[in-house]
Every structure is written in C-alpha cells, then in structure tokens.
Design a protein around this motif. Structure first.
Motif, PDB file in Angstrom:
ATOM      1  N   UNK A  19     -55.795 -11.203 -24.845  1.00 32.83           N
ATOM      2  CA  UNK A  19     -55.628  -9.880 -24.227  1.00 32.83           C
ATOM      3  C   UNK A  19     -54.712  -9.939 -23.015  1.00 32.83           C
ATOM      4  N   UNK A  20     -53.737 -10.847 -23.035  1.00 27.68           N
ATOM      5  CA  UNK A  20     -52.884 -11.041 -21.859  1.00 27.68           C
ATOM      6  C   UNK A  20     -52.002  -9.843 -21.552  1.00 27.68           C
ATOM      7  N   UNK A  21     -51.776  -8.967 -22.521  1.00 29.25           N
ATOM      8  CA  UNK A  21     -50.955  -7.774 -22.289  1.00 29.25           C
ATOM      9  C   UNK A  21     -51.737  -6.482 -22.466  1.00 29.25           C
ATOM     10  N   UNK A  22     -53.047  -6.589 -22.560  1.00 31.27           N
ATOM     11  CA  UNK A  22     -53.862  -5.393 -22.769  1.00 31.27           C
ATOM     12  C   UNK A  22     -53.913  -4.952 -24.220  1.00 31.27           C
ATOM     13  N   UNK A  23     -53.551  -5.840 -25.159  1.00 28.59           N
ATOM     14  CA  UNK A  23     -53.449  -5.467 -26.575  1.00 28.59           C
ATOM     15  C   UNK A  23     -54.778  -5.193 -27.247  1.00 28.59           C
ATOM     16  N   UNK A  24     -55.897  -5.412 -26.534  1.00 32.20           N
ATOM     17  CA  UNK A  24     -57.198  -5.079 -27.093  1.00 32.20           C
ATOM     18  C   UNK A  24     -57.597  -3.636 -26.810  1.00 32.20           C
ATOM     19  N   UNK A  25     -56.934  -3.002 -25.838  1.00 34.15           N
ATOM     20  CA  UNK A  25     -57.142  -1.581 -25.602  1.00 34.15           C
ATOM     21  C   UNK A  25     -58.405  -1.203 -24.870  1.00 34.15           C
ATOM     22  N   UNK A  26     -59.012  -2.156 -24.128  1.00 32.57           N
ATOM     23  CA  UNK A  26     -60.274  -1.872 -23.445  1.00 32.57           C
ATOM     24  C   UNK A  26     -60.091  -1.570 -21.961  1.00 32.57           C
ATOM     25  N   UNK A  27     -58.852  -1.492 -21.502  1.00 32.09           N
ATOM     26  CA  UNK A  27     -58.601  -1.200 -20.098  1.00 32.09           C
ATOM     27  C   UNK A  27     -58.622  -2.415 -19.199  1.00 32.09           C
ATOM     28  N   UNK A  28     -58.675  -3.623 -19.805  1.00 31.30           N
ATOM     29  CA  UNK A  28     -58.699  -4.862 -19.037  1.00 31.30           C
ATOM     30  C   UNK A  28     -57.692  -5.847 -19.616  1.00 31.30           C
ATOM     31  N   UNK A  29     -57.613  -7.025 -18.984  1.00 33.78           N
ATOM     32  CA  UNK A  29     -56.785  -8.121 -19.491  1.00 33.78           C
ATOM     33  C   UNK A  29     -57.651  -9.324 -19.854  1.00 33.78           C
ATOM     34  N   UNK A  30     -58.929  -9.082 -20.068  1.00 32.31           N
ATOM     35  CA  UNK A  30     -59.869 -10.159 -20.362  1.00 32.31           C
ATOM     36  C   UNK A  30     -60.004 -10.374 -21.867  1.00 32.31           C
ATOM     37  N   UNK A  31     -60.087 -11.648 -22.269  1.00 38.07           N
ATOM     38  CA  UNK A  31     -60.287 -11.978 -23.672  1.00 38.07           C
ATOM     39  C   UNK A  31     -61.662 -11.504 -24.140  1.00 38.07           C
ATOM     40  N   UNK A  32     -61.742 -11.214 -25.439  1.00 40.50           N
ATOM     41  CA  UNK A  32     -63.011 -10.829 -26.046  1.00 40.50           C
ATOM     42  C   UNK A  32     -63.276 -11.764 -27.221  1.00 40.50           C
ATOM     43  N   UNK A  33     -64.437 -12.405 -27.218  1.00 40.31           N
ATOM     44  CA  UNK A  33     -64.780 -13.342 -28.280  1.00 40.31           C
ATOM     45  C   UNK A  33     -65.656 -12.713 -29.349  1.00 40.31           C
TER      46      UNK A  33
END
Length: 533
Positions: free
Chosen positions: A171-185
């Motif tokens: 999620x280094x560019x916000x590509x997960x769309x959750x409003x953060x830059x944190x990885x999601x496992x």
C-alpha cells in the motif's frame, strides 16, 4: 410435429416467419389487427401472433431441433402464448429480431441505454438486434461480472457477487483505497464505496481501478495513468477511490492496466487509452503523464470490442464482427507477442489473421507480460510470444510469433485462460486447472505440503494438472495471477461457490493470508478468509 400431415393447417414458407417483416397486410388492416391483438384477455385463437412473446420464440428457434415445416406449424397453431412481451409488438420486425430485442431488454448492460444509444450500438454491431444480442452475450462470457479476484503486483483486489470490494497487500501509494499507506495482510472492505456496486477491477503497480455497474470508474494509488512501474511521474498518492472525471461521459465496462498506459472499454465496444501515445504507439499522440482518455484509432474505430487485455507495452482486443469473433493487437511486438509473424511494433490495432487459418473462434483473450493466449469456442487453447521457461506450453522455450494450438491440451475443453510473467493457467469446463511456465515463487501451484520442497520452483514446459487445486474438491471458475516483470508472482483460484484460494509470493500480504515467521510464500493453495459468493 409435421405441418404437412396435420391436415388442418397449411404450411407457411419459413422466410415469412424469420427473415421477412410481419407487415403483410394493408395499413388499415394492420391497424385493425393491432387493436385486436392487444386484447390479450379476450382474443380468440389465431388472433395473437407469437411476436408478442419473442422470448419463447428465441428459445424455440435456438434450443429445439426444428425443420422449416415445424416452424411454420408453430407460427400458425401455437396461439396460446398471450403474455405480453417487454414492449408492444413491432410489426416492422421479424419474429427473430423481436426475440433478440426482447432478450437484449433483459441484459444489465442494455437496460439503462437510451433509445438513441441503442440505435448507435445496433449500427456498430451490424444493423441487427440479433448481432447486438450476440455482442452482449459474448461480453458477459469473457468479462466476469460476478465475483472476481485480481492478483496485482504486490497487492490484490477481491470483489463479491454483491459488488463489495476488498483489498490487501502492499500500500505504498495508497492503492488499497483505505485512506492510509499501511499494508493489509487480511482482506479489508473499502468502506467509502458502500452503496456502490462494483463489477470489474484492475490492478497495476501502485494503482487500482474499480468499475461500478453504472459505468463509473474509480481510481486510487499513483495519480498517473501512464507511468511505468518504477517511473518518476505520479508522486502524489491517492489513498481513497476517486471518480475519474475525464470518463464521466463514457459508460465503462472494463479496464486493463499495462506498463506506461491504461485502457478502458465502453459498453458500446469503444476502446480508450491513457498515455503512452508518444510516437503514435497507441494510435494517438500524447504525453506520458496525460490523464485524458483518447479513443483507440484505426480499424477498431467502427468495430465493437467485447474484451481488452494489457501486457507489457501492448494491448489485445477481442472484437465482435458480423462474420465472427476476432483478435486485434497493438503496441510493442518484442518476442512476437502481437501475433503477426514478426517482432515489429504496431501503432494501430492490427487483425491477427492466424485464427482464421486455424478455424478457431476466439472467446477469451489474455495478455501476459511477454506472451498471450486465447481460448476458442471449441475449447482449444492457443499461445504465442516469448516462450521462456515454457510459458507457451509447447514443450520448449521457443518463441512463437503467431498463435499456435497447445497440442497437449487437445483432450481438454478449456473455458478460461490467464497469463502472467512467463506463466500460464488454463481452466477446463469441468473446473480442472492446468499450469505451465516459470515456477518461481511457487506460483504454479505444483507443490504441496505432502510433497515437500523439491519441485517448488521447477519450470513446467507443458500443461500439468494442478493437483493441489484438485484436492480441494471445488470447481474452479477463475484464475488470476500477477502480470508484472518487477514483482514476485502470486495466484488466486476462485471456485463456483465463492471460495478463494491463494498461493505464491506473499511478502507484502498480497495473499490475504498471515505467513509464519521468515516465510515469504505459500507453495500450496490456502483458503483466503473472504466470502465472494
């Protein structure tokens, strides 16, 4: 049923039923008959034609083994079908055209179209509602608009049959769309899209695209549509889905992300691309960071496309023409991946004519980083391009500059194919899965916990049954694998019951599975805790 032996009913020429209009009487008589035929509850036998219920006509014409005499008898004697169609009978259309139009009315892509939009689509398809219906059904068959899973470069997207979107991984560019830059496992719902039904998804390096059932396009991650995977543009991170305003007037049904460009497909079958237009690489002239869509020029301007697939600097388009299905390619020709018998680039879409010589009707197309594949209507699989690691399935590592049938799959009727970076997966009609190509990061699925590690990273030169998926006792309907030359690959297998299984690289959480300490990949399929049904 034999009209010639019935004794009571004269036969009617077949062409009067199917190919000719129903207006066989004068205007005055037609007006009188129309008023009679609208009296569904009071009409007497023989007063109401089958045209008023074209769906049953289409079923009979396509599902029953009838001869011309049977059809004639059907038109005259089956007067008990009195339920109105979805529209008033149109006496200027043949029965088969009415049936096709009635079936189109029931398709999700057709319902919201205005009358002028429908007429434009009809002309693009060849001037017939039967051809429009074939176009719509072909698109539904190759663009999965139910549940789906996308194995992107370092991150993943899962869409439920109800239209909810989950993301996980890098999620280094916000590509997960959750409003953060944190990885999601673990799969996490994109809460800002609640109330919006998502039907399509695409994932590129550092960016994601989602498409709603109303044709809206949402993008997040890197803010540039056209940068390379490690390009310098797009330093701004968009961490929540945003509507792509430049596409607000286009009803989009699919998106595909390749290196340096993104492509979208409209419901009318038009292809638009973002970026990578310098030196006319995609039929238009533009700058690398251009965020405006440009129509793909050339032969496909007037030919409806039902599916697009993007690889490393090239695009494939599955087109629906009156003469049948065909595939066009445009972009970089390195390794012969454009399928034209050479390795030269193509600035405009060009027809791959090899399928005509193979007598193969393409139904699904897949574009890997360096190679491509097609499934035919008869279940045959063709591959072409750079054959490194055996990704073409022909038993060697040779390049093929035109599509070639994978002979070792001759006893398998394929329905789906997926391609990545030197890897290929094929799904059979029974739900069996075959894979071949590069075994790096265990993405082929040919190792299990019981078999140990000895074959974990072996390359496979010919299609091999993925026995680890066979053991789950579920029918697989879709495979998705990472299509990137910069990221270790991972693979998803989606079953018809909505269960999702993952294997391959998981160092960023892209498998949706917690890995134990020091573990970076999963060698055998493991269930992802998300229900896509």
């Amino acid at each position: 049923m034999d009209a010639t032996t019935s004794g009571a009913t004269p036969s009617i020429p077949l062409h009067l039923i199917i190919d000719e209009p129903l207006s066989l009487v004068s205007a005055l008589q037609q007006t009188y008959q129309r008023s009679q035929r609208h009296c569904f509850g009071e009409s007497t036998p023989g007063e109401f034609p089958l045209a008023a219920n074209p769906s049953i006509v289409l079923h009979v014409l396509t599902s029953c083994n009838l001869n011309p005499e049977d059809l004639a008898h059907l038109e005259v004697t089956c007067t008990f079908f009195r339920k109105p169609a979805n529209f008033a009978p149109d006496f200027q259309l043949s029965i088969s055209e009415l049936a096709a139009l009635d079936m189109c009315e029931k398709r999700a892509i057709f319902k919201p179209m205005r009358e002028e939009e429908r007429q434009v689509l009809k002309q693009r398809c060849g001037g017939s509602w039967k051809l429009v219906l074939r176009y719509i059904l072909a698109g539904e068959a190759c663009r999965r608009e139910k549940s789906q899973a996308i194995a992107g470069p370092g991150h993943s997207i899962a869409v439920t049959s109800g239209g909810a979107a989950y993301t996980f991984g890098s999620n280094n560019s916000g590509q997960l769309g959750h409003g953060t830059l944190e990885e999601e496992w673990r799969p996490r719902l994109i809460s800002s899209l609640q109330g919006i039904r998502i039907i399509q998804a695409a994932a590129g390096a550092g960016r994601s695209i989602l498409i709603s059932d109303t044709g809206k396009v949402f993008a997040f991650g890197k803010d540039s549509f056209g940068e390379a995977e490690y390009g310098s543009q797009g330093s701004k991170a968009v961490t929540k889905p945003q509507i792509v305003e430049s596409l607000k007037d286009v009803f989009v049904v699919q998106a595909a992300i390749g290196n340096f460009f993104t492509a979208v497909l409209s419901r009318e079958g038009r292809v638009y691309t973002f970026s990578w237009g310098n030196e006319m690489k995609l039929g238009h002239q533009t700058e690398p960071n251009d965020v405006e869509p440009h129509p793909l020029l050339g032969p496909l301007e007037n030919i409806p496309v039902v599916q697009i697939a993007a690889g490393y600097c090239y695009l494939l388009a599955l087109a629906c023409q009156p003469s049948g299905m065909s595939v066009y390619s445009v972009g970089c020709g390195l390794g012969g991946k454009l399928g034209h018998g050479s390795r030269t680039d193509e600035k405009y879409p060009r027809l791959i004519d090899q399928f005509q010589q193979l007598n193969l009707q393409p139904t699904v197309v897949a574009a890997g980083a360096w190679h491509a594949a097609v499934v035919g209507k008869d279940g045959r699989v063709c591959t072409w391009g750079w054959g490194r690691y055996g990704c073409l399935g022909h038993g060697n590592e040779e390049c093929e500059s035109v599509p070639k049938v994978v002979e070792s799959l001759n006893n398998v009727k394929a329905v789906h194919v997926a391609t990545g970076d030197y890897t290929t997966f094929v799904v059979s009609e029974e739900g069996d899965v075959y894979s071949f190509g590069c075994g790096e990061s265990s993405s082929l699925g040919h190792s299990t916990a019981q078999e140990g590690e000895e074959n974990r990273h072996s390359n496979v030169l010919t299609p091999q049954l993925v026995t680890s998926l066979k053991r789950i006792n579920e029918k697989v309907v879709q495979i998705s694998l990472t299509n990137s030359i910069y990221w270790n690959a991972h693979t998803f297998a989606l079953t018809d019951s909505g269960k999702l299984y993952a294997f391959g690289a998981g160092d960023k959480g892209q498998l949706g599975i917690e890995l134990v300490s020091q573990q970076t990949e999963r060698g055998h399929p493991e269930r992802v805790e998300v229900d896509l049904s």
